[in-house]
Design an enzyme around this catalytic site. Sequence first.
Site, PDB file in Angstrom:
ATOM      1  N   ALA A  11       0.842  -1.211   0.000  1.00 61.87           N
ATOM      2  CA  ALA A  11       0.000   0.000   0.000  1.00 61.87           C
ATOM      3  C   ALA A  11       0.867   1.247   0.000  1.00 61.87           C
ATOM      4  CB  ALA A  11      -0.934  -0.014   1.204  1.00 61.87           C
ATOM      5  N   CYS A 161      17.843   4.990  -6.994  1.00 60.26           N
ATOM      6  CA  CYS A 161      17.003   6.135  -6.638  1.00 60.26           C
ATOM      7  C   CYS A 161      17.952   7.213  -6.109  1.00 60.26           C
ATOM      8  CB  CYS A 161      16.042   5.647  -5.555  1.00 60.26           C
ATOM      9  SG  CYS A 161      14.813   6.822  -5.080  1.00 60.26           S
ATOM     10  N   GLY A 322       7.163   8.384  -9.468  1.00 61.83           N
ATOM     11  CA  GLY A 322       5.714   8.458  -9.348  1.00 61.83           C
ATOM     12  C   GLY A 322       4.963   8.544 -10.662  1.00 61.83           C
ATOM     13  N   CYS A 355      10.516  14.118 -12.124  1.00 59.32           N
ATOM     14  CA  CYS A 355      10.905  14.259 -10.719  1.00 59.32           C
ATOM     15  C   CYS A 355      11.000  15.724 -10.316  1.00 59.32           C
ATOM     16  CB  CYS A 355      12.252  13.559 -10.487  1.00 59.32           C
ATOM     17  SG  CYS A 355      12.622  13.404  -8.741  1.00 59.32           S
TER      18      CYS A 355
END
Length: 424
Positions: A11, A161, A322, A355
């Site tokens: 989640a 990342c 994202g 980003c």
Amino acid sequence: MTKADIVVLGAGLGGISMVFDLKAELGKNHRIILVNKTESFQFTPSNPWVGVGWREKGDITIELAPLMKKHGIDFVQASAKKLHPEDNRIEMEDGSSVGYDYLVIATGPELAFDEVEGLGPDGHTQSVCTVDHATRANVAFEAFCADPGPIIVGAAQGASCYGPAYEYAMILDKELRNRKIRDRVPMIFVTAEPYVGHLGLGGVGDTKGMLEHEMRQRSVRWITNAKVEKVEAGTMTVSELNDDGTEKTKHALDFKYSMMLPAFRGIGAVRDIEGLVNPRGFIIVDKHQRNPKYPNIFGIGVAIAIAPLEKTPVPTGVPKTGYMIESMVLATARNIKALLEGREARDEATWNAFCLADFGDRGVAFLAQPQNPPRNVNWASEGMWVHLAKVAFEKYFLRKVRKGITETYYESAIMKMLAMHKLK
Ligand SMILES: Cc1cc2nc3c(=O)[nH]c(=O)nc-3n(C[C@H](O)[C@H](O)[C@H](O)COP(=O)(O)OP(=O)(O)OC[C@H]3O[C@@H](n4cnc5c(N)ncnc54)[C@H](O)[C@@H]3O)c2cc1C
């Protein structure tokens, strides 16, 4: 149509968007079950702010059980121990099992601190990868400020990342200036990237120039092509490599505070399942986010396998951010709907990288369409607006989660950004 059980495992940014998109696509016709090991959703992009005390855990987390109840989605708080894809079943750490007709794996990364001796919160460096790590990083930062000294921030070999490492270095700089103790803190950025601003993407627009400029402005030195050999209390041993992979210099760097991002790998529950995962445990997916061997299993987010862009002297991975995660979510929801209706899974994610790297008072934004060069859009920009946009995005995304809306927030933000860019 018989009622199907669709389980979303994880989640985070991907999984939470996934259950809402599935709900929007499928309505009440099927059962959607969210499984997560922690009781709350956390907005990971805000974790660097938690690390300097600009946010607290409660500001960026949302409790899942009441939220899911409100939206008619089942919630199971449990940690997956082992996936049994032949039986369509996930075995949990507590001995229970959750069965599924379709499974979406959205478990993000397992943090591979153990691959470098002394790395990570159980060793000698801090992390901002999870909100709990960032909370600990903040406690350590407060103690550091009482007795400052050298800081090392960066990303270890195999990391994929890099944005949050740059962010954390810059916001530490800003917070130290706020406290008027920056003059007592030599700072160095240590990264596996072949050059500053590579970001696992071969750079985007002029990210190399922009990020080097920011570091020079803020008196942050750097070491690239860096392989962290080991970390001991107060000392990090780093090999700086030449382009041919041979050792150029060995550094013994002193520090009083350090935050290093580790390499990522897939979670233990899926590791070594042949045909499901690659050697690092990331889910193998086709262009429809679907595993070729187990076609009722989909993968989204950081959990999926994406090949590195290029061979670098020190291994670097590709970030999964994202914007691309949202596009994976939408494609997966539509594909599961198609399969349930007896149609083929045809939807594809866009896999573009976007980003906003916040530096506390300004920041750098970039958009790579497609993710790998050569690109149709290869854009980077900087300024105070990036900091303001990031603050607004946090608010926007948390609202999206609370309300259970399916808005693609990155998509709309990018449209605004491109519009601004054209206005320049
Ligand atoms: C510090 C940081 C900052 C970032 N900032 C940005 C940014 O500003 N912009 C951007 O686009 N991207 C950013 N990213 C990259 C990326 O968007 C995030 O990592 C994002 O959270 C990934 O989403 P995910 O859903 O794939 O994984 P995650 O958000 O990590 O979610 C995984 C979920 O799976 C659960 N889980 C894990 N293992 C199990 C298990 N065994 N059983 C049950 N549940 C399990 C976890 O509890 C978690 O809820 C950032 C990443 C980091 C680490």
